[in-house]
Design a protein around this motif. Structure first.
Motif, mmCIF file in Angstrom:
data_model
loop_
_atom_site.group_PDB
_atom_site.id
_atom_site.type_symbol
_atom_site.label_atom_id
_atom_site.label_comp_id
_atom_site.label_asym_id
_atom_site.label_seq_id
_atom_site.Cartn_x
_atom_site.Cartn_y
_atom_site.Cartn_z
ATOM 1 N N GLY A 1 -14.139 4.353 -18.364
ATOM 2 C CA GLY A 1 -14.633 4.678 -17.037
ATOM 3 C C GLY A 1 -13.955 3.892 -15.935
ATOM 4 N N ALA A 2 -12.981 3.082 -16.291
ATOM 5 C CA ALA A 2 -12.323 2.230 -15.303
ATOM 6 C C ALA A 2 -11.353 3.025 -14.435
ATOM 7 C CB ALA A 2 -11.566 1.094 -16.000
ATOM 8 N N GLU A 3 -11.177 2.561 -13.201
ATOM 9 C CA GLU A 3 -10.131 3.090 -12.325
ATOM 10 C C GLU A 3 -8.810 2.431 -12.706
ATOM 11 O OE1 GLU A 3 -8.795 3.035 -7.595
ATOM 12 O OE2 GLU A 3 -10.567 1.914 -8.270
ATOM 13 N N VAL A 4 -7.768 3.220 -12.867
ATOM 14 C CA VAL A 4 -6.441 2.684 -13.185
ATOM 15 C C VAL A 4 -5.541 2.889 -11.974
ATOM 16 C CG1 VAL A 4 -4.451 2.788 -14.730
ATOM 17 C CG2 VAL A 4 -6.747 3.188 -15.635
ATOM 18 N N GLU B 1 -4.830 4.137 -28.197
ATOM 19 C CA GLU B 1 -6.061 3.387 -28.437
ATOM 20 C C GLU B 1 -6.292 2.258 -27.444
ATOM 21 O OE1 GLU B 1 -6.084 2.136 -32.507
ATOM 22 O OE2 GLU B 1 -5.809 4.165 -33.287
ATOM 23 N N ILE B 2 -5.473 2.194 -26.393
ATOM 24 C CA ILE B 2 -5.577 1.073 -25.458
ATOM 25 C C ILE B 2 -6.917 1.076 -24.734
ATOM 26 C CG2 ILE B 2 -4.576 0.043 -23.372
ATOM 27 C CD1 ILE B 2 -1.841 1.103 -24.419
ATOM 28 N N GLY B 3 -7.414 2.253 -24.381
ATOM 29 C CA GLY B 3 -8.720 2.322 -23.742
ATOM 30 C C GLY B 3 -9.799 1.714 -24.621
ATOM 31 N N HIS B 4 -9.767 2.039 -25.891
ATOM 32 C CA HIS B 4 -10.714 1.444 -26.842
ATOM 33 C C HIS B 4 -10.582 -0.074 -26.846
ATOM 34 C CE1 HIS B 4 -12.759 0.558 -30.642
ATOM 35 N NE2 HIS B 4 -11.683 -0.133 -30.971
ATOM 36 N N ASP B 5 -9.349 -0.575 -26.849
ATOM 37 C CA ASP B 5 -9.126 -2.018 -26.909
ATOM 38 C C ASP B 5 -9.607 -2.715 -25.640
ATOM 39 O OD1 ASP B 5 -7.884 -1.750 -29.431
ATOM 40 O OD2 ASP B 5 -5.999 -1.210 -28.471
ATOM 41 N N LEU B 6 -9.472 -2.060 -24.482
ATOM 42 C CA LEU B 6 -9.885 -2.677 -23.218
ATOM 43 C C LEU B 6 -11.396 -2.682 -23.027
ATOM 44 C CD1 LEU B 6 -7.171 -1.365 -20.730
ATOM 45 C CD2 LEU B 6 -7.528 -3.729 -21.473
ATOM 46 N N ARG B 7 -12.103 -1.861 -23.774
ATOM 47 C CA ARG B 7 -13.559 -1.826 -23.630
ATOM 48 C C ARG B 7 -14.180 -3.202 -23.859
ATOM 49 N NH1 ARG B 7 -15.926 3.484 -26.638
ATOM 50 N NH2 ARG B 7 -13.837 3.512 -27.440
ATOM 51 N N ALA B 8 -13.571 -3.978 -24.724
ATOM 52 C CA ALA B 8 -14.114 -5.304 -25.044
ATOM 53 C C ALA B 8 -14.122 -6.237 -23.836
ATOM 54 C CB ALA B 8 -13.303 -5.936 -26.177
ATOM 55 N N TYR B 9 -13.302 -5.917 -22.827
ATOM 56 C CA TYR B 9 -13.213 -6.777 -21.648
ATOM 57 C C TYR B 9 -14.088 -6.288 -20.494
ATOM 58 C CZ TYR B 9 -9.244 -8.646 -24.201
ATOM 59 O OH TYR B 9 -8.467 -9.215 -25.173
ATOM 60 N N GLY B 10 -14.813 -5.195 -20.699
ATOM 61 C CA GLY B 10 -15.682 -4.688 -19.652
ATOM 62 C C GLY B 10 -14.946 -4.344 -18.369
ATOM 63 N N VAL B 11 -13.780 -3.737 -18.495
ATOM 64 C CA VAL B 11 -12.933 -3.503 -17.320
ATOM 65 C C VAL B 11 -13.507 -2.412 -16.419
ATOM 66 C CG1 VAL B 11 -10.825 -4.267 -18.476
ATOM 67 C CG2 VAL B 11 -11.475 -1.868 -18.618
ATOM 68 N N ARG B 12 -13.353 -2.625 -15.116
ATOM 69 C CA ARG B 12 -13.727 -1.623 -14.112
ATOM 70 C C ARG B 12 -12.519 -1.154 -13.316
ATOM 71 N NH1 ARG B 12 -17.946 -5.433 -11.317
ATOM 72 N NH2 ARG B 12 -16.220 -6.789 -11.906
ATOM 73 N N PRO C 1 -9.143 -6.672 -6.312
ATOM 74 C CA PRO C 1 -8.973 -7.363 -7.598
ATOM 75 C C PRO C 1 -8.969 -6.406 -8.781
ATOM 76 C CG PRO C 1 -11.243 -7.558 -6.881
ATOM 77 C CD PRO C 1 -10.518 -6.843 -5.771
ATOM 78 N N PHE C 2 -8.408 -6.909 -9.899
ATOM 79 C CA PHE C 2 -8.357 -6.164 -11.149
ATOM 80 C C PHE C 2 -9.011 -6.986 -12.259
ATOM 81 C CE2 PHE C 2 -4.655 -4.746 -8.665
ATOM 82 C CZ PHE C 2 -4.901 -3.382 -8.638
ATOM 83 N N ASP C 3 -9.373 -6.286 -13.309
ATOM 84 C CA ASP C 3 -9.980 -6.941 -14.469
ATOM 85 C C ASP C 3 -8.998 -7.094 -15.624
ATOM 86 O OD1 ASP C 3 -12.675 -6.931 -13.299
ATOM 87 O OD2 ASP C 3 -12.529 -4.762 -13.560
ATOM 88 N N ALA C 4 -7.895 -6.354 -15.583
ATOM 89 C CA ALA C 4 -6.882 -6.420 -16.636
ATOM 90 C C ALA C 4 -5.603 -5.797 -16.115
ATOM 91 C CB ALA C 4 -7.344 -5.699 -17.898
ATOM 92 N N VAL C 5 -4.501 -6.113 -16.786
ATOM 93 C CA VAL C 5 -3.189 -5.555 -16.458
ATOM 94 C C VAL C 5 -2.623 -4.918 -17.718
ATOM 95 C CG1 VAL C 5 -0.875 -6.026 -15.561
ATOM 96 C CG2 VAL C 5 -2.816 -7.370 -14.739
ATOM 97 N N VAL C 6 -2.035 -3.733 -17.559
ATOM 98 C CA VAL C 6 -1.351 -3.057 -18.660
ATOM 99 C C VAL C 6 0.096 -2.832 -18.238
ATOM 100 C CG1 VAL C 6 -1.226 -0.960 -20.071
ATOM 101 C CG2 VAL C 6 -3.465 -1.931 -19.461
#
Length: 439
Positions: free
Chosen positions: A65-68, A26-37, A95-100
């Motif tokens: 839809g983000a690039e990982v 469910e991590i993709g669902h959780d990251l949606r809130a941050y508008g990650v690209r 740059p990145f929008d989040a780190v996993v």
């Protein structure tokens, strides 16, 4: 100390938590809130080989839809060199929008360092705790960090700490700041089912020592009064951290030996899943406790033990690490001085030490007097049962190494300040010297 000069405030913080079988999907669902690209995923070669990071990356892309971008060279027991490599990768590929972070504490700690240094100027040693580093605080906020542990032990998904070996100094140290705490911890016990027996044992001893050290830490109100800007994440034992630590100890009593035995025997997956889930929950609870109360002497002693290892190579770690470098895993290193450390701290809070021993050994199976020997006996018996080496001597240290280990432990003043008794170098020499052999 006069009553008016004592601390009256304790602090508590924790990441958002998602726990349970399948939570990592469910991590993709959780990251949606941050508008990650663009997302940076940090892992190590052994975990990468399980396929979990690739699956999680795919699910993130599908949901957002983000690039990982994957960095899969985190080192088990990170060094300054391995973290610098990861930071350079993050800076060059950002740059990145989040780190996993997907992996054990080593991957999560590596991700914390990368997150710090892709958002803040300077180099690694600027932020490493004094006196080893310059102890600088970050100037800017960090990116959202989702921590996904695949081992049951470190609690790194809950804490503000990033641990590493500084190779030139042969010492393990860390970076500590509230901004390093992950934004979200996703604890999926299914990811730990392939954890080898010695990894289970070592990581589990880290859980145990986190719970015991935070539970026996100096009480928060026994510190001198502080101003708001002086408060640090490790504030001493307190009513909230006590609740997490007690529960972690109770859960370990019922699951630790079973989890190691299941890993050794390759038991039925359903049976293994039950004890793995209990261990994962205990690790999370202990992390929520010590991440606020702090740890003390066993962790301080563990840093030079891990940093000065010469030729010890435990079963199960070479494959995970991807090389044949000698290693004393962090949880193992912490445990090797734990019995003697708790013998030393007993007089500061006998009631707590005895209660901790009863939580770990509720049936009273360990025969020892109700005094300073009880908790050390319970811990040493557990170590022997799960296959932890018999003291520092069993991992290559001797009497001639005591002074060097004391020097390395004494440098960990941030941790020693949390001990319930004042500690001198001579005290450390006594603890370390008595830890060459336990049984």
């Amino acid at each position: 100390m006069a009553e008016s000069s004592r601390e009256t405030v304790f602090t508590y913080a924790a990441p958002s938590l998602k726990f349970g079988s399948g939570a990592s999907a469910e991590i993709g669902h959780d990251l949606r809130a941050y508008g990650v690209r663009r997302v940076l995923l940090v892992t190590d070669p052994g975990v990468e080989a399980t396929g979990h990071p690739a699956r999680i990356a795919e699910q993130i892309t599908s949901a957002t839809g983000a690039e990982v971008v994957v960095f899969a060279r985190a080192r088990v027991e990170p060094t300054d060199a391995s973290m610098i490599e990861a930071v350079e990768f993050g800076r060059s590929e950002g740059p990145f929008d989040a780190v996993v972070a997907v992996g054990g504490g080593s991957s999560i700690d590596t991700a914390k360092a990368v997150n710090l240094l892709v958002t803040n100027p300077g180099d690694l040693m600027d932020y490493v705790n004094a006196p080893v580093g310059r102890g600088q605080a970050p100037e800017h906020p960090l990116l959202p960090l989702v921590a996904v542990p695949t081992t049951t032990g470190t609690g790194a998904e809950s804490t503000t700490i990033c641990v590493l070996d500084v190779l030139a100094l042969e010492v393990k140290t860390g970076i500590s700041h509230a901004r390093l705490r992950p934004t979200m911890a996703v604890v999926d016990p299914d990811l730990t089912l392939t954890q080898p027996a010695m990894v289970t044992a070592s990581a589990g001893m880290d859980i145990l020592c986190h719970a015991l050290e935070s539970y026996t830490a100096r009480w928060y109100a026994d510190y001198p009064a502080k101003q708001a800007e002086q408060r640090v994440p490790y504030c001493g034992s307190n009513p909230i951290s006590d609740a997490w630590s007690e529960k972690a100890l109770s859960m370990l009593a019922g699951s630790f030996r079973g989890a190691v035995n299941a890993a050794r025997a390759g038991d039925d997956p359903a049976e293994a899943r039950t004890v793995r889930e209990q261990m994962a929950m205990a690790a999370t609870f202990a992390g929520l406790g010590f991440g606020n109360a702090g740890v003390h002497i066993p962790h301080a002693c563990a840093y030079p033990v891990a940093g000065r290892v010469r030729d010890y190579r435990p079963e199960g770690y070479a494959v995970l690490d991807g090389d044949e470098a000698p290693i004393v895993p962090h949880g193992m290193a912490v445990s090797l001085t734990a019995p003697e450390a708790f013998r030393f701290t007993f007089e500061a809070s006998p009631t707590r030490h005895l209660k901790a021993a009863r939580l770990l050994d509720p049936q009273g199976a360990v025969a020892a007097t109700e005094g300073p020997d009880l908790l050390p006996a319970v811990v040493a018996t557990l170590m022997r049962d799960i296959g932890i080496p018999n003291g520092l001597g069993a991992v290559g240290f001797g009497a001639g190494d005591v002074d060097g280990l004391v020097e390395g432990a004494w440098a960990q003043q941030r941790l020693l300040a949390t001990a319930p008794r004042d500690v001198t170098p001579e005290d450390l020499a006594g603890v370390i010297g008595a830890s060459l052999e336990h049984w």
